[in-house]
Design a protein around this motif. Structure first.
Motif, PDB file in Angstrom:
ATOM      1  N   GLY A 261       0.830  -1.192   0.000  1.00 46.75           N
ATOM      2  CA  GLY A 261       0.000   0.000   0.000  1.00 46.75           C
ATOM      3  C   GLY A 261       0.865   1.243   0.000  1.00 46.75           C
ATOM      4  N   VAL A 262       0.219   2.393  -0.067  1.00 46.09           N
ATOM      5  CA  VAL A 262       0.967   3.651  -0.050  1.00 46.09           C
ATOM      6  C   VAL A 262       0.101   4.742   0.567  1.00 46.09           C
ATOM      7  N   ARG A 263       0.719   5.569   1.384  1.00 52.09           N
ATOM      8  CA  ARG A 263       0.070   6.756   1.940  1.00 52.09           C
ATOM      9  C   ARG A 263       0.782   7.992   1.397  1.00 52.09           C
ATOM     10  N   ASN A 264       0.022   8.902   0.829  1.00 52.20           N
ATOM     11  CA  ASN A 264       0.583  10.127   0.261  1.00 52.20           C
ATOM     12  C   ASN A 264       0.012  11.358   0.952  1.00 52.20           C
ATOM     13  N   LYS A 265       0.892  12.312   1.213  1.00 51.96           N
ATOM     14  CA  LYS A 265       0.481  13.649   1.622  1.00 51.96           C
ATOM     15  C   LYS A 265       1.357  14.638   0.872  1.00 51.96           C
ATOM     16  N   ASP A 266       0.733  15.605   0.203  1.00 49.11           N
ATOM     17  CA  ASP A 266       1.476  16.566  -0.609  1.00 49.11           C
ATOM     18  C   ASP A 266       0.932  17.967  -0.391  1.00 49.11           C
ATOM     19  N   ILE A 267       1.842  18.938  -0.351  1.00 47.80           N
ATOM     20  CA  ILE A 267       1.466  20.348  -0.342  1.00 47.80           C
ATOM     21  C   ILE A 267       2.501  21.090  -1.178  1.00 47.80           C
ATOM     22  N   ASN A 268       2.028  21.995  -2.042  1.00 46.96           N
ATOM     23  CA  ASN A 268       2.939  22.701  -2.941  1.00 46.96           C
ATOM     24  C   ASN A 268       2.443  24.114  -3.150  1.00 46.96           C
ATOM     25  N   GLY A 269       3.357  25.070  -3.162  1.00 46.66           N
ATOM     26  CA  GLY A 269       3.001  26.465  -3.399  1.00 46.66           C
ATOM     27  C   GLY A 269       3.924  27.109  -4.419  1.00 46.66           C
ATOM     28  N   LEU A 270       3.352  27.944  -5.280  1.00 45.28           N
ATOM     29  CA  LEU A 270       4.112  28.619  -6.332  1.00 45.28           C
ATOM     30  C   LEU A 270       3.695  30.082  -6.396  1.00 45.28           C
ATOM     31  N   LEU A 271       4.694  30.981  -6.410  1.00 46.92           N
ATOM     32  CA  LEU A 271       4.485  32.405  -6.655  1.00 46.92           C
ATOM     33  C   LEU A 271       5.128  32.754  -7.988  1.00 46.92           C
ATOM     34  N   SER A 272       4.358  33.383  -8.883  1.00 46.24           N
ATOM     35  CA  SER A 272       4.873  33.785 -10.189  1.00 46.24           C
ATOM     36  C   SER A 272       4.774  35.303 -10.305  1.00 46.24           C
ATOM     37  N   TRP A 273       5.919  35.944 -10.513  1.00 49.52           N
ATOM     38  CA  TRP A 273       6.006  37.408 -10.535  1.00 49.52           C
ATOM     39  C   TRP A 273       6.389  37.859 -11.939  1.00 49.52           C
ATOM     40  N   GLN A 274       5.496  38.594 -12.570  1.00 50.37           N
ATOM     41  CA  GLN A 274       5.772  39.181 -13.882  1.00 50.37           C
ATOM     42  C   GLN A 274       6.572  40.459 -13.648  1.00 50.37           C
ATOM     43  N   TYR A 287       6.320  20.004  -0.273  1.00 49.86           N
ATOM     44  CA  TYR A 287       6.594  18.988   0.743  1.00 49.86           C
ATOM     45  C   TYR A 287       5.702  17.782   0.451  1.00 49.86           C
ATOM     46  N   SER A 288       6.291  16.601   0.486  1.00 51.12           N
ATOM     47  CA  SER A 288       5.531  15.372   0.273  1.00 51.12           C
ATOM     48  C   SER A 288       5.966  14.319   1.279  1.00 51.12           C
ATOM     49  N   ARG A 289       5.001  13.525   1.662  1.00 50.08           N
ATOM     50  CA  ARG A 289       5.263  12.362   2.509  1.00 50.08           C
ATOM     51  C   ARG A 289       4.679  11.145   1.816  1.00 50.08           C
ATOM     52  N   GLN A 290       5.500  10.102   1.657  1.00 51.99           N
ATOM     53  CA  GLN A 290       5.053   8.897   0.968  1.00 51.99           C
ATOM     54  C   GLN A 290       5.492   7.692   1.775  1.00 51.99           C
ATOM     55  N   GLY A 291       4.528   6.895   2.220  1.00 55.37           N
ATOM     56  CA  GLY A 291       4.842   5.725   3.032  1.00 55.37           C
ATOM     57  C   GLY A 291       4.418   4.440   2.359  1.00 55.37           C
ATOM     58  N   ASN A 292       5.305   3.433   2.347  1.00 58.39           N
ATOM     59  CA  ASN A 292       4.995   2.108   1.812  1.00 58.39           C
ATOM     60  C   ASN A 292       4.390   1.252   2.915  1.00 58.39           C
ATOM     61  N   ILE A 293       3.185   0.747   2.703  1.00 59.33           N
ATOM     62  CA  ILE A 293       2.494  -0.058   3.701  1.00 59.33           C
ATOM     63  C   ILE A 293       2.823  -1.535   3.481  1.00 59.33           C
ATOM     64  N   TYR A 294       3.344  -2.171   4.502  1.00 61.03           N
ATOM     65  CA  TYR A 294       3.860  -3.537   4.423  1.00 61.03           C
ATOM     66  C   TYR A 294       2.771  -4.535   4.022  1.00 61.03           C
ATOM     67  N   THR A 322       7.051   0.289   5.869  1.00 62.66           N
ATOM     68  CA  THR A 322       8.454  -0.120   5.829  1.00 62.66           C
ATOM     69  C   THR A 322       9.346   1.067   5.462  1.00 62.66           C
ATOM     70  N   ASN A 323       8.960   1.806   4.443  1.00 61.52           N
ATOM     71  CA  ASN A 323       9.671   3.023   4.040  1.00 61.52           C
ATOM     72  C   ASN A 323       8.734   4.214   4.234  1.00 61.52           C
ATOM     73  N   THR A 324       9.243   5.290   4.788  1.00 58.07           N
ATOM     74  CA  THR A 324       8.513   6.554   4.821  1.00 58.07           C
ATOM     75  C   THR A 324       9.456   7.620   4.282  1.00 58.07           C
ATOM     76  N   MET A 325       9.104   8.158   3.120  1.00 62.61           N
ATOM     77  CA  MET A 325       9.973   9.123   2.457  1.00 62.61           C
ATOM     78  C   MET A 325       9.392  10.521   2.606  1.00 62.61           C
ATOM     79  N   PHE A 326      10.216  11.434   3.094  1.00 62.60           N
ATOM     80  CA  PHE A 326       9.843  12.839   3.242  1.00 62.60           C
ATOM     81  C   PHE A 326      10.649  13.637   2.214  1.00 62.60           C
ATOM     82  N   ARG A 327       9.943  14.258   1.281  1.00 67.30           N
ATOM     83  CA  ARG A 327      10.616  14.963   0.186  1.00 67.30           C
ATOM     84  C   ARG A 327      10.298  16.452   0.262  1.00 67.30           C
TER      85      ARG A 327
END
Length: 764
Positions: A261-274, A287-294, A322-327
């Motif tokens: 299995g997999v658990r995902n949490k993601d948040i992303n922000g972008l500012l664009s200035w002309q 920021y993302s969190r991705q966990g592999n469920i055994y 088993t793995n929890t990746m924080f990106r």
């Protein structure tokens, strides 16, 4: 006053080459004020950049946001990408040891040769996951960091067109383009669920949101978030199809596990200035969190006396990660639209912390990641991977000899990895004696690894005649350990008629050894699983990094012909990759530890290979203008060869893959898609992965051809509400994983059965 080389004019020029009718309609809508009226654009030939021209190559596919909305993935974008020609999902080797952790494989070159980009920036978090003797990682790759609803399009580049992206792109490139901020305040919320008919298979629940709009004049923002969970399959899913039984006990090495299995949490922000009419500055953080469920796929606690057959020992890990990746990612991008051309410069920092259980590999005692005999079952440690990238390029239109657009660029890429749990530190290897590279007894081994790659490249898009475009390129990469590598390329397209185009290309591509392979301080240990013949399971074997490797090289060639007319679209492409100096763990020990009997192996340049085949498409408009009411879309891949010099497959992929779909816009609000995929026979190795000796029996078992069908519908209730529903694997063609590792030939992954899905999106 000289007019600038405007990006919108460039895109219109590319449209003109593809569809004169569409171009004329777009040009008519251009504002008439300013120094360069629409009429002049129609009279002036303007080439696109070399990068844009390469995206018209035979081995290129584009997946749009509409495509994704009509047939949404359960969770991972790889479910969408796999429907393109030349694409399959597979493990990184033919070992089968991570059968259900399948990743994107382009033209049979293996997942490690697929470069994943997000908005043109490399994504390399999988490098934080250790690399085993069989060439596998406990990961599904890097295709699951962006929610499906936030994708504007996906560009899939295969063959020579991908060589310009440098190391890691020998198979191809997948560029995931996210949705840009809007000038008006807008937002959306999406909820999705998938419910399998069989309760032993994992279901999916995900929801995400997006918000975009202006903050002040010239400054816009975008933010999105995502929460998703796909449950692990039952640990007993395959028990009736495995070679062994445990009499009802939960026994990880008796029947192969289902999908993690997999658990995902993601948040992303972008500012664009002309900044002004010529310059745009983007600042982005994610920021993302991705966990592999055994699901029973790893042998937990194997090196400290907890036998895999101990049902209680294994059961305690079911449902845990088993793995929890924080990106974390941070980037700054500057784009310029100047009198002389356009520019793009970005800097990106990527950090991944892989907090992982100290587990072994599938189906048997393949050692702990932690130090032998010391780490209790379930103990965890963290590897930290960091990537620093600075990239810039200029696209300059010239009128020298012929119409042309010259591209020049440079890139600097530094990667570091600290993995203290992989037998790098505080281990006494003095028993190996005087083997080169082994420190004296009691010496400490550094857990840190790093590499720096600097690159410069030049490409020129030349219009030799109105019907003939030639795109030569040259890239120079310098690796701080492995020196310089030249990658020349040559692509061309020629219009035989307004509807028929011939395209071809040849390029040299390379892949530098990964951090685990190249670091002489990295030592991988296995308790007999995967060791060469004659090494006892008690002594096990070690694989040591090697700083004297050569990069892997491939010569990629393709030749194709395409036909386009009034919605009819057909093409066929022949491709061949000559793959040299593939890196693998050797078969001949270089030393023996007298105390344990364990033997030492090294990463080596072991074999050459050939990947060869055809891919193509046939799209037939049935009803409406160019099929806008009903269209029949088809594509295929047929592999002629995918073997090394010993006749062994690089990865276990089907002999052929055919994707077909009927896309019916039944009403203005209702869209229906009926789709199917045919997979050809899949053949395994006929030599043992660990010894390269001939094998027989179940290890030669092929996976027979099969097909899977699906039905999906989307309905726009109004401009603010869209709902969707469907059935995947409509006829419930289920396949089971029949053995651990390569013990059951090619039957090392599950094809999940019938599932029902639904989604709802509200927007403003």
């Amino acid at each position: 006053m000289a007019s600038r080389f405007n990006l919108s004019y460039l895109s219109l020029a590319i449209m003109a080459a593809a569809s004169p009718t569409a171009f004329a309609a777009q040009a008519a809508d251009l504002p008439a004020d300013g120094s360069e009226p629409a009429l002049e654009l129609q009279e002036t030939q303007v080439l696109g950049s070399a990068e844009e021209e390469l995206k018209q190559a035979p081995g290129v596919s584009i997946i749009t946001a509409d495509d994704i909305a009509k047939r949404p993935p359960a969770n991972d974008l790889s479910d969408v990408i796999r429907r393109m020609p030349g694409v399959n999902l597979t493990g990184n080797s033919a070992s089968g040891s991570r059968g259900n952790n399948r990743q994107i494989d382009l033209r049979g070159m293996g997942p490690e040769n697929t470069l994943i980009l997000i908005d043109g920036k490399p994504v390399t978090s999988r490098n934080s996951v250790r690399y085993t003797r069989s060439g596998e990682r406990d990961t599904r790759g890097d295709s699951n960091w962006v929610p499906a609803d936030q994708v504007e399009r996906i560009e899939v580049l295969r063959g020579p067109a991908a060589a310009r992206y440098g190391s890691g792109s020998m198979g191809g490139v997948v560029n995931i383009i996210t949705k840009r901020p809007s000038e008006q305040t807008s937002g959306s919320i999406t909820a999705y669920t998938s419910i399998p008919e069989d309760s032993d298979e994992g279901g999916t629940r995900r929801s995400n949101f997006s918000l975009s709009g202006p903050l002040t004049e010239g400054l816009v923002y975008r933010v999105y978030g995502n929460v998703a969970t796909t449950d692990a399959d039952s640990a007993t899913l395959n028990q009736d199809h495995s070679a062994f039984s445990c009499d009802g006990a939960l026994c990880a090495d008796a029947y192969a596990a289902g999908r993690e299995g997999v658990r995902n949490k993601d948040i992303n922000g972008l500012l664009s200035w002309q900044l002004n009419d010529q310059q745009t500055l983007d600042v982005e953080a994610g920021y993302s969190r991705q966990g592999n469920i055994y699901a029973g796929d790893t042998a937990t606690g194997s090196s400290n006396g907890a036998a895999n057959a101990n049902a209680g020992e294994i059961a305690q890990f079911i449902g845990r990660e088993t793995n929890t990746m924080f990106r974390n990612t941070y980037s700054v991008t500057h784009q310029g639209d100047w009198d002389f051309g356009t520019s793009k410069v970005y800097a990106q920092y990527e950090k991944t912390r892989n907090y992982r259980m100290l587990e072994g590999n599938v189906g048997g005692g393949d050692g702990n990641i932690g130090e032998q005999g010391e780490a209790p079952p379930g103990a965890k440690d963290t590897s930290t991977y960091q990537s620093y990238v600075i990239n810039g390029q200029l696209d300059i239109p010239l009128e020298a000899w012929v119409h042309q657009v010259l591209t020049v660029g440079a890139e600097w890429n530094r990667q570091t990895l600290d993995d203290p749990s992989t037998f790098s530190r505080d281990i006494n290897l003095g028993n190996f004696g005087s083997v080169d590279g082994i420190p004296a007894a009691g010496a400490l081994r550094s857990s840190e690894m790093d590499a720096t790659l600097s690159s410069v490249f030049v490409e020129d898009n030349l219009e030799l005649t109105p019907d003939w475009v030639l795109t030569p390129g040259l890239r120079l990469d310098h690796h701080d350990q492995f020196g310089a590598n030249w990658s020349p390329s040559l692509n061309t397209s020629f219009k035989l008629t307004p509807e028929i185009t011939v395209k071809g290309g040849i390029a040299r591509a390379f892949k530098a050894p990964n951090l685990y392979q190249s670091n002489p301080n990295y030592l991988y240990f296995t308790m007999g699983m995967g060791c060469p013949a004659g090494i006892s399971s008690a002594g096990g074997c070690y694989v040591l990094g090697n700083d004297n490797l050569d990069p892997e090289i491939s010569i990629n060639k393709e030749l194709g012909i395409a036909f386009n007319h009034d919605g009819w679209n057909a093409g066929i492409t022949y491709f061949r990759n000559d793959y040299d100096s593939k890196i693998a763990a050797g078969y001949t020990p270089t030393g023996t530890a007298s105390a344990t009997g364990g033997q030492l192996l090294r990463w080596e340049n072991t074999t050459d290979a050939v990947v060869e085949g055809f891919e193509g498409n046939l799209n037939i408009p049935l009803i409406g203008t160019a099929g806008d009411v009903l269209i029949w879309n088809n594509n295929f891949t047929y592999m002629l060869d995918n073997t090394d010099q010993d006749g062994q497959p690089l990865s276990v992929i089907p002999e052929y893959t055919v994707n077909t779909s009927l896309d019916w816009q039944a009403t203005e609000q209702l869209n229906l898609v009926f789709s199917g995929t045919f997979y050809g026979v899949q053949k395994p190795r006929d030599r043992a992965f660990s010894t390269n000796a001939a094998t027989a029996g179940a290890t030669l078992k092929e996976r027979d051809p099969y097909n899977v069908w699906g039905l999906s519908a989307t309905y726009a209730v109004n401009r603010h509400l869209r709902v969707g529903a469907g059935v995947s694997n409509l006829f419930d063609k289920r396949l089971y994983r029949e053995g651990a590792g390569s013990s059951q030939g090619a039957n090392t992954y599950n094809e999940p059965g019938r599932a029902f899905f639904a989604s709802v999106t509200t927007s403003f």
